[in-house]
Design an enzyme around this catalytic site. Sequence first.
Site, PDB file in Angstrom:
ATOM      1  N   ASN A  23       0.788  -1.397  -0.118  1.00  0.00           N
ATOM      2  CA  ASN A  23       0.160   0.027   0.002  1.00  0.00           C
ATOM      3  C   ASN A  23       0.835   1.274   0.007  1.00  0.00           C
ATOM      4  O   ASN A  23       0.488   2.324  -0.580  1.00  0.00           O
ATOM      5  CB  ASN A  23      -1.038   0.102   1.312  1.00  0.00           C
ATOM      6  CG  ASN A  23      -2.041  -1.041   1.151  1.00  0.00           C
ATOM      7  OD1 ASN A  23      -2.235  -1.518  -0.021  1.00  0.00           O
ATOM      8  ND2 ASN A  23      -2.469  -1.311   2.028  1.00  0.00           N
ATOM      9  N   ASP A 121      -9.531  -5.089  -6.231  1.00  0.00           N
ATOM     10  CA  ASP A 121     -10.376  -6.274  -5.667  1.00  0.00           C
ATOM     11  C   ASP A 121     -11.978  -5.909  -5.486  1.00  0.00           C
ATOM     12  O   ASP A 121     -12.196  -4.775  -5.466  1.00  0.00           O
ATOM     13  CB  ASP A 121     -10.231  -6.349  -4.017  1.00  0.00           C
ATOM     14  CG  ASP A 121      -8.575  -6.902  -3.830  1.00  0.00           C
ATOM     15  OD1 ASP A 121      -8.162  -7.859  -4.611  1.00  0.00           O
ATOM     16  OD2 ASP A 121      -8.087  -6.553  -2.691  1.00  0.00           O
ATOM     17  N   ASP A 319      -7.601  -4.440   6.375  1.00  0.00           N
ATOM     18  CA  ASP A 319      -6.897  -5.696   5.393  1.00  0.00           C
ATOM     19  C   ASP A 319      -6.575  -6.872   6.151  1.00  0.00           C
ATOM     20  O   ASP A 319      -6.240  -7.969   5.684  1.00  0.00           O
ATOM     21  CB  ASP A 319      -5.609  -4.924   4.765  1.00  0.00           C
ATOM     22  CG  ASP A 319      -5.987  -4.055   3.573  1.00  0.00           C
ATOM     23  OD1 ASP A 319      -7.206  -4.187   3.151  1.00  0.00           O
ATOM     24  OD2 ASP A 319      -5.144  -3.487   3.069  1.00  0.00           O
ATOM     25  N   MET A 341     -16.190  -1.185   6.390  1.00  0.00           N
ATOM     26  CA  MET A 341     -15.575  -0.493   5.570  1.00  0.00           C
ATOM     27  C   MET A 341     -16.179  -1.062   4.045  1.00  0.00           C
ATOM     28  O   MET A 341     -16.666  -0.254   3.075  1.00  0.00           O
ATOM     29  CB  MET A 341     -14.228  -0.225   5.218  1.00  0.00           C
ATOM     30  CG  MET A 341     -13.685   0.825   4.307  1.00  0.00           C
ATOM     31  SD  MET A 341     -12.042   1.105   4.649  1.00  0.00           S
ATOM     32  CE  MET A 341     -12.192   1.813   6.198  1.00  0.00           C
TER      33      MET A 341
END
Length: 435
Positions: A23, A121, A319, A341
């Site tokens: 990330n 994703d 994550d 989220m």
Amino acid sequence: MSSFEIYGGKKLKGELTVQGAKNEALQVLCAPLLTAEKVTISNIPDIVDVNKLIDLLQTMGVKIEKVERGTYVFQAKEIDLSYLETEDFKKRAGSLRGSIMIVGPLLARFGKGFIPKPGGDKIGRRRLDTHFDGFALLGAKFNYDAGEHFYSIEAKKLKGTYIHLDEASVTGTANIIMAAVLAEGTTTFYNAACEPYIQQLCKMLNSMGAKISGISSNLLTIEGVKELGGCYHRILPDMIEIGSFIGLAAMTQSEITIKDVSWENLGVIPNTFKRLGIKLERRGDDIFVPAQDSYEIDTFIDGSILTIYDAPWPGFTPDLLSIILVVATQAKGSVLIHQKMFESRLFFTDKLIDMGAQIILCDPHRATVIGLGRQHKLRGIQMTSPDIRAGVSLLIAALSAEGKSVIHNIEQIDRGYQDIDIRLRNIGADIRRIN
């Protein structure tokens, strides 16, 4: 397409070195677009998503030199802006979620930017409003072609302003910061994401000549400068991989040392795993996870069931919720996983249920895991990886399960984990890649 063939139920032992953070890489790789000078970045993970972004930058005109594995020199001296409106650009950029972060640097330096609807994703709605609302406040004009799913934005001159985001979007924050560093005047940026990767981006930009203060908080002050120069930057170790390896050790009853984790940047991650009953020790900058026969989930003070949920930093990263869920299946006790989220991220639980886990999917955002306490081991099955994090969670489940498992669509796992099968074999896993 490739698959992993796994024979589970084996205890592992050894050391695992953590890759560079995916990330962070997707953010800092876009920063060289802000200058014509050379920028050197090290500890870049050799994974599909990052390599796609490097290829995209090169196709745009960035000169890229590979010094060694993980270290590259970037120089964005001549960018082909006309290429950004071609079909080839739309195809390349549209296959990668991280491509959205080229827009801020392009807008700041060249006065315009383009991007197709980015991929990534399929974990639920991932809106881009935050990015473009921030650009608009800085003085840019935005257009969206719904037929082509193509975004364009331009500005003669960006001007500093007050920005208060409606959500602490990490990629939105990164994009707006990179636009604001070259804006005229001062930008006061409130409710900015403050993850370690955003802090890293800010430190990198400051080393290039930017003037950003308030780093590590959600209130940033950015004094615009006329130009930026080159720098050297090293990417942090990947906290998601660190959490994945902690979960792997617990599920497989293995003794694993995770090397060079940058402990001070892990936030609540170690303590969240400890609440599941997992023992871990800090040894210098390493994490040592001893082999455990069992682990028991904590409860709240009044004895009620523990809830683990995601939240903006310094809260728990979304994550790692998939990893937490898998690890809980073999713990003693129960836990409620609340994925706030993304509304599609828990749908992989059907595969765990097929393996023998006891999970109640309450709704798209919540799942209750009833820990089996290893009384009933998971069993190997055939399954398909739906996204990066669910994919590695299923991989961990397969390594702990009895018998043979096959995971298809492992390209999803390769998008975020470097040489994962090789590294796992080195500590004793029975895993092979098959076509």
